[in-house]
Design an enzyme around this catalytic site. Structure first.
Site, PDB file in Angstrom:
ATOM      1  N   ASN A   1       0.481  -0.511   5.990  1.00  0.00           N
ATOM      2  CA  ASN A   1       1.018  -1.245   4.849  1.00  0.00           C
ATOM      3  C   ASN A   1       1.582  -2.554   5.390  1.00  0.00           C
ATOM      4  O   ASN A   1       2.414  -2.538   6.297  1.00  0.00           O
ATOM      5  CB  ASN A   1       2.124  -0.428   4.159  1.00  0.00           C
ATOM      6  CG  ASN A   1       2.779  -1.175   3.010  1.00  0.00           C
ATOM      7  OD1 ASN A   1       2.190  -2.081   2.429  1.00  0.00           O
ATOM      8  ND2 ASN A   1       4.005  -0.803   2.684  1.00  0.00           N
ATOM      9  N   GLY A   2       1.143  -3.692   4.835  1.00  0.00           N
ATOM     10  CA  GLY A   2       1.644  -4.983   5.300  1.00  0.00           C
ATOM     11  C   GLY A   2       0.517  -5.909   5.730  1.00  0.00           C
ATOM     12  O   GLY A   2      -0.643  -5.711   5.373  1.00  0.00           O
TER      13      GLY A   2
ATOM     14  N   TRP B   1      -3.737  -1.905  -1.575  1.00  0.00           N
ATOM     15  CA  TRP B   1      -3.721  -3.164  -2.316  1.00  0.00           C
ATOM     16  C   TRP B   1      -4.302  -4.205  -1.360  1.00  0.00           C
ATOM     17  O   TRP B   1      -3.719  -4.510  -0.328  1.00  0.00           O
ATOM     18  CB  TRP B   1      -2.297  -3.533  -2.728  1.00  0.00           C
ATOM     19  CG  TRP B   1      -2.224  -4.761  -3.590  1.00  0.00           C
ATOM     20  CD1 TRP B   1      -2.437  -4.841  -4.929  1.00  0.00           C
ATOM     21  CD2 TRP B   1      -1.878  -6.091  -3.169  1.00  0.00           C
ATOM     22  NE1 TRP B   1      -2.265  -6.136  -5.373  1.00  0.00           N
ATOM     23  CE2 TRP B   1      -1.918  -6.927  -4.316  1.00  0.00           C
ATOM     24  CE3 TRP B   1      -1.540  -6.670  -1.943  1.00  0.00           C
ATOM     25  CZ2 TRP B   1      -1.632  -8.286  -4.263  1.00  0.00           C
ATOM     26  CZ3 TRP B   1      -1.263  -8.025  -1.882  1.00  0.00           C
ATOM     27  CH2 TRP B   1      -1.308  -8.819  -3.041  1.00  0.00           C
TER      28      TRP B   1
ATOM     29  N   LYS C   1       3.079  -2.197  -7.582  1.00  0.00           N
ATOM     30  CA  LYS C   1       4.470  -2.075  -8.004  1.00  0.00           C
ATOM     31  C   LYS C   1       5.442  -2.701  -7.020  1.00  0.00           C
ATOM     32  O   LYS C   1       6.336  -3.444  -7.399  1.00  0.00           O
ATOM     33  CB  LYS C   1       4.812  -0.593  -8.187  1.00  0.00           C
ATOM     34  CG  LYS C   1       6.229  -0.329  -8.679  1.00  0.00           C
ATOM     35  CD  LYS C   1       6.401  -0.827 -10.094  1.00  0.00           C
ATOM     36  CE  LYS C   1       7.774  -0.538 -10.642  1.00  0.00           C
ATOM     37  NZ  LYS C   1       7.964  -1.163 -11.959  1.00  0.00           N
TER      38      LYS C   1
ATOM     39  N   LYS D   1       5.176  -9.793 -19.543  1.00  0.00           N
ATOM     40  CA  LYS D   1       4.601  -8.472 -19.809  1.00  0.00           C
ATOM     41  C   LYS D   1       3.167  -8.590 -20.348  1.00  0.00           C
ATOM     42  O   LYS D   1       2.289  -7.826 -19.969  1.00  0.00           O
ATOM     43  CB  LYS D   1       5.467  -7.706 -20.807  1.00  0.00           C
ATOM     44  CG  LYS D   1       6.734  -7.151 -20.213  1.00  0.00           C
ATOM     45  CD  LYS D   1       6.438  -6.039 -19.221  1.00  0.00           C
ATOM     46  CE  LYS D   1       7.524  -5.898 -18.185  1.00  0.00           C
ATOM     47  NZ  LYS D   1       7.555  -6.949 -17.163  1.00  0.00           N
TER      48      LYS D   1
ATOM     49  N   CYS E   1       0.837  -1.195   0.000  1.00  0.00           N
ATOM     50  CA  CYS E   1       0.000   0.000   0.000  1.00  0.00           C
ATOM     51  C   CYS E   1       0.871   1.244   0.000  1.00  0.00           C
ATOM     52  O   CYS E   1       2.035   1.221   0.384  1.00  0.00           O
ATOM     53  CB  CYS E   1      -0.900   0.006   1.232  1.00  0.00           C
ATOM     54  SG  CYS E   1      -1.897  -1.495   1.390  1.00  0.00           S
TER      55      CYS E   1
ATOM     56  N   GLU F   1      10.419 -13.010 -20.143  1.00  0.00           N
ATOM     57  CA  GLU F   1      10.036 -11.641 -19.792  1.00  0.00           C
ATOM     58  C   GLU F   1       8.984 -11.097 -20.758  1.00  0.00           C
ATOM     59  O   GLU F   1       8.041 -10.414 -20.340  1.00  0.00           O
ATOM     60  CB  GLU F   1      11.281 -10.747 -19.786  1.00  0.00           C
ATOM     61  CG  GLU F   1      11.018  -9.262 -19.620  1.00  0.00           C
ATOM     62  CD  GLU F   1      10.356  -8.881 -18.302  1.00  0.00           C
ATOM     63  OE1 GLU F   1       9.966  -7.717 -18.153  1.00  0.00           O
ATOM     64  OE2 GLU F   1      10.200  -9.755 -17.412  1.00  0.00           O
TER      65      GLU F   1
ATOM     66  N   ARG G   1       1.494   1.790  -5.893  1.00  0.00           N
ATOM     67  CA  ARG G   1       1.681   0.808  -4.832  1.00  0.00           C
ATOM     68  C   ARG G   1       0.383   0.119  -4.442  1.00  0.00           C
ATOM     69  O   ARG G   1       0.393  -0.811  -3.627  1.00  0.00           O
ATOM     70  CB  ARG G   1       2.299   1.476  -3.599  1.00  0.00           C
ATOM     71  CG  ARG G   1       3.663   2.096  -3.840  1.00  0.00           C
ATOM     72  CD  ARG G   1       4.209   2.708  -2.576  1.00  0.00           C
ATOM     73  NE  ARG G   1       4.607   1.695  -1.619  1.00  0.00           N
ATOM     74  CZ  ARG G   1       5.854   1.228  -1.485  1.00  0.00           C
ATOM     75  NH1 ARG G   1       6.805   1.673  -2.277  1.00  0.00           N
ATOM     76  NH2 ARG G   1       6.137   0.319  -0.585  1.00  0.00           N
TER      77      ARG G   1
ATOM     78  N   HIS H   1       9.896 -31.021 -27.401  1.00  0.00           N
ATOM     79  CA  HIS H   1       9.720 -31.985 -26.311  1.00  0.00           C
ATOM     80  C   HIS H   1       8.346 -31.857 -25.650  1.00  0.00           C
ATOM     81  O   HIS H   1       8.170 -32.288 -24.513  1.00  0.00           O
ATOM     82  CB  HIS H   1      10.834 -31.815 -25.270  1.00  0.00           C
ATOM     83  CG  HIS H   1      12.199 -32.128 -25.803  1.00  0.00           C
ATOM     84  ND1 HIS H   1      12.624 -33.416 -26.026  1.00  0.00           N
ATOM     85  CD2 HIS H   1      13.217 -31.327 -26.193  1.00  0.00           C
ATOM     86  CE1 HIS H   1      13.855 -33.400 -26.506  1.00  0.00           C
ATOM     87  NE2 HIS H   1      14.239 -32.136 -26.626  1.00  0.00           N
TER      88      HIS H   1
ATOM     89  N   GLU I   1       0.823  -9.557 -17.522  1.00  0.00           N
ATOM     90  CA  GLU I   1       0.618  -8.474 -16.563  1.00  0.00           C
ATOM     91  C   GLU I   1      -0.391  -7.445 -17.047  1.00  0.00           C
ATOM     92  O   GLU I   1      -1.244  -6.999 -16.269  1.00  0.00           O
ATOM     93  CB  GLU I   1       1.953  -7.762 -16.288  1.00  0.00           C
ATOM     94  CG  GLU I   1       2.919  -8.539 -15.420  1.00  0.00           C
ATOM     95  CD  GLU I   1       4.214  -7.786 -15.208  1.00  0.00           C
ATOM     96  OE1 GLU I   1       4.656  -7.685 -14.052  1.00  0.00           O
ATOM     97  OE2 GLU I   1       4.793  -7.284 -16.193  1.00  0.00           O
TER      98      GLU I   1
END
Length: 616
Positions: free
Chosen positions: A102-103, A76, A611, A489, A2, A485, A27, A508, A492
């Site tokens: 936050n947490g 969040w 983030k 993306k 957060c 990567e 955040r 395979h 996400e």
């Protein structure tokens, strides 16, 4: 994960809080809220589920005037969904106290049962309201916010940064930090608190990093920091390297677009002062001592998500230049596998924020076992670099978009520099290889700029493919992590199925996924520097093309061998094979951005993500 901000001072408190929250929304953006002491001396709270804009609409419809004291939060969600009731701040002491968090408080259920037994009713599903109620109860008992706050934080388990204020103590905000980031902003007749310097950088660039298990108290004219027991703690300030303009869009359509365009500068700034005609030297590693570096016989890179792919790319280069075995492990798996470590092991952590909780706990585990720890990080005075033996900063500037771009390229650059430094110290890097690498670094910013200029071609391709539901990525050697990567993306920000594969692995099993029209990005190695791998990848292209795949080949300029077998070709500047990933990743970033845009999605704030991941 957060965003938190606190303010005490003579200016418009609501504006100070909203300005900070705008810069912290990356955040968390499930809900937002503020608490202030209004003109009548009462505690006023405004909060709403959804993005910050909804809170701003509420403040326009139901304004509050305040000068002096306030706290703000973007969430969040962890405990309880994104609802108005679960939004922070939460209240205690009959509505006279406000608290944000936050947490995660891991023992909240036990503490909630205690409050239930005490007849204290809670209206949300959050762990945070439990803490607010506990602090409020202690204030009622002890009559003092700081004492009550200290009493409660010592009872909490888990991770937390907490900010609290009380109607009866205007001009004061108290904060505590345990395994979660907290910084103080030092102003002139005003002071700030935040989970990131972005919370106050538009007002001051003077900052103090609050250490683990410390409590900070701010008033307009004073900052005091103690440990949880109340003992005074000395602290020092530092100056934030970037200003508020660096964290603005600056006319770009999104932060992600801006940050992709900033990648040449990110590379140049990370390299600056670390290369010369004599080779690479990183002062932060020099301080460890050459003898210590020569004793290293194994390197473990720990990271999560995009940072782990940067580590996978760099592992190839470090092994080649320094001749040390390198393995890359996910931070959240590292300490649970009981890894074999010794005093000759080096653990390199990679984290853009320096606060990634999984990585932080892995670093602490490594420190306890006596290994050499090195941090690659983009954030000054963050927890992970502070706790490591050495910190190699990337100097990429603030990255606001949730989907990481310039952090990846800067992390690969910094890790390559580490590999070259180790190779020089250990005597495993030839003068020719060193000179060649230095030349590549000197040319790299201009080449990355050429890769950035592929945007228009990629944008057209992405908009043609707006209805695509699945995309595959293939790569060999250093191209394999780039394929991973590229797939990440898309997951996400475009919310579609995407997978990256080692090209040789395709036959395979995964080749069963190939159907008519299936888009496949293929990262083709240079035929000049990697002729054997180049021929193998061309064969892979023929295999998937024969089964109906639509092949988008990412090649170096002048490579004509793939032309008969590719539907689309993206051409990049020539580079040595180890430096190709720093160019190949750029069009994949553009593709994710443009496909997401074509689908009408929010590029900068994808669903369910934030983030900086500060929970384990």
């Amino acid at each position: 994960m957060c965003g938190i901000v606190g303010y005490v001072g003579p200016n418009d408190t609501v504006e100070a809080l909203i300005t900070g929250l705008r810069r912290l929304e990356y955040r968390g953006y499930d809900s937002a809220g503020i608490a202030v002491i209004d003109e009548s001396g009462e505690l006023a709270v405004r909060k709403r589920s959804g993005k910050l804009a909804r809170l701003e609409e509420l403040l326009e419809a139901s304004p509050v005037r305040a000068t002096g004291t306030g706290i703000g939060h973007t969430r969040w969600a962890t405990h309880g969904g994104p609802t108005d009731a679960n939004a922070h701040p939460h209240l205690g002491d009959d509505g006279k106290l406000a608290l944000i968090h936050n947490g995660i408080v891991e023992n909240f259920a036990e503490l909630r049962s205690e409050l239930d037994a005490d007849g204290i009713e809670l209206i949300s599903e959050t762990d945070t309201e439990v803490v607010a109620a506990l602090v409020g109860r202690e204030v009622a008992r002890q009559g003092d916010l700081e004492t009550a706050f200290r009493t409660v934080v010592t009872r909490l388990s888990g991770t937390f940064t907490l900010l609290a204020m009380h109607r009866d103590e205007p001009g004061k905000v108290v904060a505590a930090r345990h395994h979660s980031p907290l910084v103080v902003g030092l102003g002139d007749g005003e002071n700030f608190l935040g989970s990131d310097v972005a919370a106050f950088v538009s007002s001051t660039r003077r900052a103090v990093a609050v250490a683990e298990d410390n409590i900070a108290v701010i008033t307009p004219d004073e900052v005091r920091i103690t440990d949880f027991a109340g003992n005074p703690v000395e602290f020092s300030e530092y100056e934030v390297e970037w200003d508020a303009d660096a964290a603005d869009k600056g006319g770009w359509s999104s932060f992600m677009a801006k940050e992709i365009n900033e990648q040449p500068d990110a590379v140049e700034n990370t390299v600056r002062g670390r290369i010369s005609a004599d080779g690479v030297e990183i002062p932060e590693l020099t301080e460890l001592g050459d003898e210590r570096l020569r004793s290293i016989d194994r390197i473990v890179i720990i990271a999560c998500g995009t940072a782990s792919y940067a580590g996978q790319v760099a592992a190839y280069a470090i092994e080649q230049w320094a001749r040390i075995p390198v393995e890359v492990q996910l931070s959240h798996e590292f300490r649970y596998r009981d890894p074999v470590l010794s005093d000759r092991t080096m653990v390199i952590s990679v984290s853009q924020s320096g606060e990634t909780m999984d990585t932080l706990m892995a670093v602490k585990y490594a420190i306890e076992r006596g290994v050499t720890t090195v941090s690659v990080c983009n954030t000054q005075s963050a927890t992970i670099p502070r706790e490591s033996d050495a910190a190699v900063y990337t100097h990429a500037g603030p990255e606001v978009a949730v989907a990481s771009t310039k952090a990846f390229i800067a992390q690969v650059t910094a890790l390559y520099l580490v590999g070259l430094h180790l190779g020089r110290v250990r005597g495993t890097l030839s003068a020719e290889d060193s000179a060649q690498a230095v030349q590549q670094f000197e040319e790299l910013p201009a080449k990355v700029r050429e890769a950035v200029d592929t945007h228009d071609q990629i944008a057209q391709l992405a908009h043609w493919m707006a209805d695509t539901r699945s995309v595959l990525f293939l790569g060999r050697h250093v191209g394999f992590p780039v394929a991973l990567e590229g797939a990440l993306k898309l997951k996400e920000i475009a919310y579609i199925h995407a997978e990256g594969f080692a090209a040789g692995e395709l036959k395979h099993g995964p080749i069963a996924l190939i159907d008519h029209g299936q888009p496949v990005f293929v990262l083709v190695p240079s035929p000049r520097t990697s002729p054997l791998m180049h021929s193998k990848v061309v064969s892979n292209i023929q295999e998937i093309r024969a089964r109906g795949a639509r092949v988008i080949a990412v090649v170096e300029k002048g490579d004509t061998a793939v032309l008969p077998f590719a539907d689309d070709v993206i051409r990049l500047p020539l580079a040595d094979s180890l430096f190709e990933p720093l160019l190949q990743v750029v069009p994949l970033q553009w593709f994710a951005l443009e496909l997401s845009t074509a689908k009408g999605l929010d590029v900068d704030q994808p669903r369910n993500l934030a983030k900086s991941v500060t929970v384990e």
